[in-house]
Structures are given as structure tokens and as C-alpha cells.
Design an enzyme around this catalytic site. Structure first.
Site, PDB file in Angstrom:
ATOM      1  N   THR A  15       0.813  -1.224   0.000  1.00  0.00           N
ATOM      2  CA  THR A  15       0.000   0.000   0.000  1.00  0.00           C
ATOM      3  C   THR A  15       0.845   1.272   0.000  1.00  0.00           C
ATOM      4  OG1 THR A  15      -1.747  -1.123   1.193  1.00  0.00           O
ATOM      5  CG2 THR A  15      -1.748   1.256   1.349  1.00  0.00           C
ATOM      6  N   ASP A  59       1.472  -6.761  -4.512  1.00  0.00           N
ATOM      7  CA  ASP A  59       0.678  -6.725  -3.286  1.00  0.00           C
ATOM      8  C   ASP A  59       1.200  -7.920  -2.481  1.00  0.00           C
ATOM      9  OD1 ASP A  59      -2.598  -5.976  -2.440  1.00  0.00           O
ATOM     10  OD2 ASP A  59      -1.568  -7.664  -1.510  1.00  0.00           O
ATOM     11  N   SER A  60       1.401  -7.744  -1.192  1.00  0.00           N
ATOM     12  CA  SER A  60       2.103  -8.804  -0.459  1.00  0.00           C
ATOM     13  C   SER A  60       1.292 -10.087  -0.308  1.00  0.00           C
ATOM     14  CB  SER A  60       2.586  -8.299   0.899  1.00  0.00           C
ATOM     15  OG  SER A  60       1.537  -8.231   1.813  1.00  0.00           O
ATOM     16  N   THR A  91       1.647  -4.881   4.182  1.00  0.00           N
ATOM     17  CA  THR A  91       1.523  -5.306   5.579  1.00  0.00           C
ATOM     18  C   THR A  91       0.919  -6.700   5.720  1.00  0.00           C
ATOM     19  OG1 THR A  91      -0.621  -4.205   5.710  1.00  0.00           O
ATOM     20  CG2 THR A  91       1.290  -2.952   6.461  1.00  0.00           C
ATOM     21  N   THR A 278       0.250 -22.039  19.804  1.00  0.00           N
ATOM     22  CA  THR A 278      -1.030 -21.598  20.371  1.00  0.00           C
ATOM     23  C   THR A 278      -1.771 -20.607  19.470  1.00  0.00           C
ATOM     24  OG1 THR A 278      -2.097 -20.489  22.238  1.00  0.00           O
ATOM     25  CG2 THR A 278       0.159 -19.823  21.770  1.00  0.00           C
ATOM     26  N   GLN A 279      -3.090 -20.662  19.542  1.00  0.00           N
ATOM     27  CA  GLN A 279      -3.921 -19.688  18.825  1.00  0.00           C
ATOM     28  C   GLN A 279      -3.874 -18.322  19.511  1.00  0.00           C
ATOM     29  OE1 GLN A 279      -7.935 -21.188  18.443  1.00  0.00           O
ATOM     30  NE2 GLN A 279      -7.260 -23.089  17.499  1.00  0.00           N
TER      31      GLN A 279
HETATM   32  N1  ASP Z   1      -2.722  -5.600   0.475  1.00  0.00           N
HETATM   33  C1  ASP Z   1      -1.625  -4.776   0.873  1.00  0.00           C
HETATM   34  C2  ASP Z   1      -0.366  -5.614   0.868  1.00  0.00           C
HETATM   35  O1  ASP Z   1      -0.137  -6.334   1.794  1.00  0.00           O
HETATM   36  C3  ASP Z   1      -1.876  -4.189   2.210  1.00  0.00           C
HETATM   37  C4  ASP Z   1      -0.802  -3.295   2.721  1.00  0.00           C
HETATM   38  O2  ASP Z   1       0.217  -3.024   2.129  1.00  0.00           O
HETATM   39  O3  ASP Z   1      -0.973  -2.782   3.826  1.00  0.00           O
HETATM   40  O4  ASP Z   1       0.382  -5.550  -0.064  1.00  0.00           O
END
Ligand code: ASP
Length: 343
Positions: A15, A59-60, A91, A278-279
Site C-alpha cells: 500500500t 501486493d504482499s 503489511t 497456540t492460537q
Molecule cells: N494488500 C496490501 C499488501 O499487503 C496491504 C498493505 O500493504 O498494507 O500488499
């Protein structure tokens, strides 16, 4: 005053550098160099910055093992030339990539700071600008000409965390990452306060980059009502070598006979490693603390203490890729290699 640091910013996508595509109405990565050249504050930092952009930017959600190899190689090839690295990454899977890079880069003695943002750099209220500037400042920080944070970390919204201790826990807040079992390595306010006693000390050995993985792994999250056919189908996946079992609380699972039998068959007859994590977002697995985990220990399920699921899956793929025998992989899964668990 320390020497000016040379920093390599590796822009992989996410992002932070995205822009709205008017036709599709979705966010897509675009040329980040244009954006960052327009941040005058960067001029005041005690460093020189170069940028390496991935092609294609992603995009990750599209991160995969070849991506990790490419990232580790960019760092390795540039390791001598730069004092620190800032990885701009989406992220969504940042905690997985930071975990994996921590295992791939053995004897890392320089900072590799992952950061990103929830709003693109071009948006007025963006969190990207602050995350980016602080990540660069942290990657540049030296004391006696030695980097202050020579490990893989994630910087987000005023906090620096050990990368392999984090999860993304919020998809909207600027405060998006959590490190439930390990304190922040640094906190940013008027000053950057480094918590030196939590930061891994440099060992001054030569960097050794590992690029082999084995992806014959799976994650199974327990839930009340889980059926035998779900558990057994997963453990009958052809070629499966390890299953990360996300259990309840301190490592607890149903005591039903069918459940224990299916797991035992996988461990004893199919040579599958079952790794209990663990969760919970904080706290540790303690096999045998409750009756509901005692059987797991007896049949050979191994415990991951307070490791995150992200780090557990990365570590398992990494260790299996090194070609170790099953019992050696099991042993190494229960000891910290890069500060990823407290035993
Ligand atoms: N969908 C985006 C990614 O992970 C979200 C982000 O960057 O915050 O590439």
C-alpha cells in the site's frame, strides 16, 4: 557524530507506494521513487539513500518463496556496500516475510527494517511518511560505528519489533502489528528509545544466506466441532512433512480417541512432524500442563513455546529445506535460532 550511513531502500510493493487505479477502482503499486524524492525531511537524516525497486511490484498477498529468495539475494549482493536495509513491503504478509528473512540471513550483522503503511504515501493522512522516515533513521543508527539494531525488524506506528515475533492484528488501524510475547526493540516519540537489552548483539561473523525451503507443510487451526475427516484429510496430503497445529490456550486439544489416533498415525507411520503452537497472541505452549495436552506429548507432538504461527511456518519450511533428518528438524524447532521463541 557517527559516519553517514549508506541505506538501501528495497521497494517490493504494498500500500505504501500504491495509487488508485481510476478504471478498476482498486489500489495498485506504482513508481515509488517519484514519491520519496519529494520528502524533504529525508535530506536532514544522517544517511545516503539508494532505492532498489522490484519488478514487478507486488501486493504482499502474492509473496511466495521465489520472492523471499529474490529479497535475500538483493540484500546479500549489496551487503558490503550498505550499512542498513529498509524493506518496503505490504503489511498483509510482512510478518511472514520478516520471519523468513530472519532465518535465511544467518549471522546478520546489519539492520533489515521492514515497514509499509495502511494508507498510500500520496494520501494526505498517510502513515507511510512517518513509518518510512523512522525506519530509515533506525536502519542508519550506529554506536561506535556498529549498527544499533543488527537484526530483521518491523517498524510500524512508533514501535520497532523483532520481525519474527510479530503478527498483523489490525487491517485498518495505523497500529497494525503486535508482538505479544516480546517487548519492542525501540519506541519512537520525541526521541528514539532503543531497548538495548532486547536487541540481538552482532556476532561479527560472515553473512550466510540460505535459499532453500520445503513447502510440504500445512497449518491446521483447531475449532470446537472439527471433524475426523478434516484432520485426517490434512494428514493424508501426499508428501506432507510437517503440520503446524494451532491449538487452544497453552497447547490444548480435544482428548477424543479418534483425534489422538489420527495424529499418532501421522507421526509414527507417515513421519510427519506435528508442531504445536497456540492460537493465543500471547503466552506459551506447555505440553502436559493440562490433561488436554498430555496425550499430545506422549504421541510425539512437539511444542513451539511462544512462537508465532507466522514464524513457525517459516522456520519449518526453512529447516526442512536444509535437508536435516526429521529428529534434527524437531530438535531445532524447539530451540531459538534467531530470537523467535523464549524457552
Ligand atoms: N494488500 C496490501 C499488501 O499487503 C496491504 C498493505 O500493504 O498494507 O500488499
Amino acid at each position: 557524530m557517527e559516519d553517514k550511513a549508506n541505506i538501501l531502500v528495497i521497494y517490493t510493493g504494498g500500500t505504501i507506494g500504491m495509487a488508485y487505479n481510476k478504471e478498476s477502482g482498486t489500489l495498485k503499486p506504482f513508481d515509488f521513487e517519484q514519491v520519496y524524492r519529494n520528502i524533504p525531511a529525508l535530506e536532514n537524516l544522517n544517511c545516503y539513500i539508494d532505492v532498489h525497486s522490484f519488478d514487478p511490484l507486488i501486493d504482499s498477498s502474492n509473496v511466495n518463496p521465489p520472492f523471499w529468495v529474490k529479497l535475500a539475494q538483493v540484500i546479500t549482493v549489496n551487503y558490503e556496500k550498505y550499512d542498513g536495509f529498509v524493506v518496503l513491503h505490504g503489511t498483509d504478509t510482512m510478518a511472514y516475510s520478516a520471519s523468513m528473512l530472519s532465518f535465511m540471513l544467518e549471522n546478520l550483522n546489519k539492520p533489515v527494517v521492514f515497514t509499509g503503511s495502511q494508507l498510500p504515501m500520496g494520501v494526505t493522512r498517510t502513515d507511510g511518511r512517518d513509518n518510512f522516515i523512522n525506519a530509515i533513521e533506525i536502519a542508519s543508527a550506529k554506536s561506535d560505528n556498529t549498527p544499533v539494531v543488527p537484526e530483521v525488524s518491523i517498524y510500524f506506528e512508533n514501535k520497532l519489533f523483532r520481525g519474527n515475533r510479530t503478527n498483523k492484528f489490525n487491517s485498518e488501524n495505523f497500529n497494525a502489528f503486535l508482538s505479544g510475547n516480546f517487548p519492542p526493540l525501540a519506541e519512537v516519540g520525541v526521541h528514539i528509545r532503543y531497548h538495548h537489552n532486547y536487541i540481538i548483539k552482532p556476532n561479527f561473523k560472515r553473512l550466510k544466506t540460505h535459499t532453500r525451503f520445503d513447502t510440504n507443510v500445512a497449518i491446521l487451526k483447531l475449532f470446537p466441532g472439527i471433524t475426523e475427516s478434516v484432520v485426517s484429510s490434512m494428514l493424508n496430503i501426499p508428501g506432507l512433512k510437517a503440520l503446524i497445529l494451532e491449538t487452544y490456550g497453552s497447547g490444548n486439544a480435544p482428548t477424543d480417541k479418534w483425534f489422538i489416533d489420527v495424529l499418532e498415525d501421522a507421526i509414527k507411520n507417515k513421519d510427519i512432524i506435528i508442531y504445536n503452537v497456540t492460537q493465543c497472541k500471547g503466552g506459551s505452549v506447555e505440553i502436559g500442563k493440562y490433561e488436554t495436552s498430555a496425550n499430545l506429548g506422549k504421541i510425539g507432538v512437539i511444542g513451539g513455546y511462544d512462537i508465532t504461527t507466522e514464524s513457525a511456518i517459516a522456520k519449518t519450511m526453512f529447516l526442512l529445506g536444509q535437508g536435516f533428518a526429521k529428529n534434527e528438524v524437531e530438535r531445532l524447532l524447539q530451540v531459538p535460532l534467531r530470537g523467535e521463541m523464549s524457552v
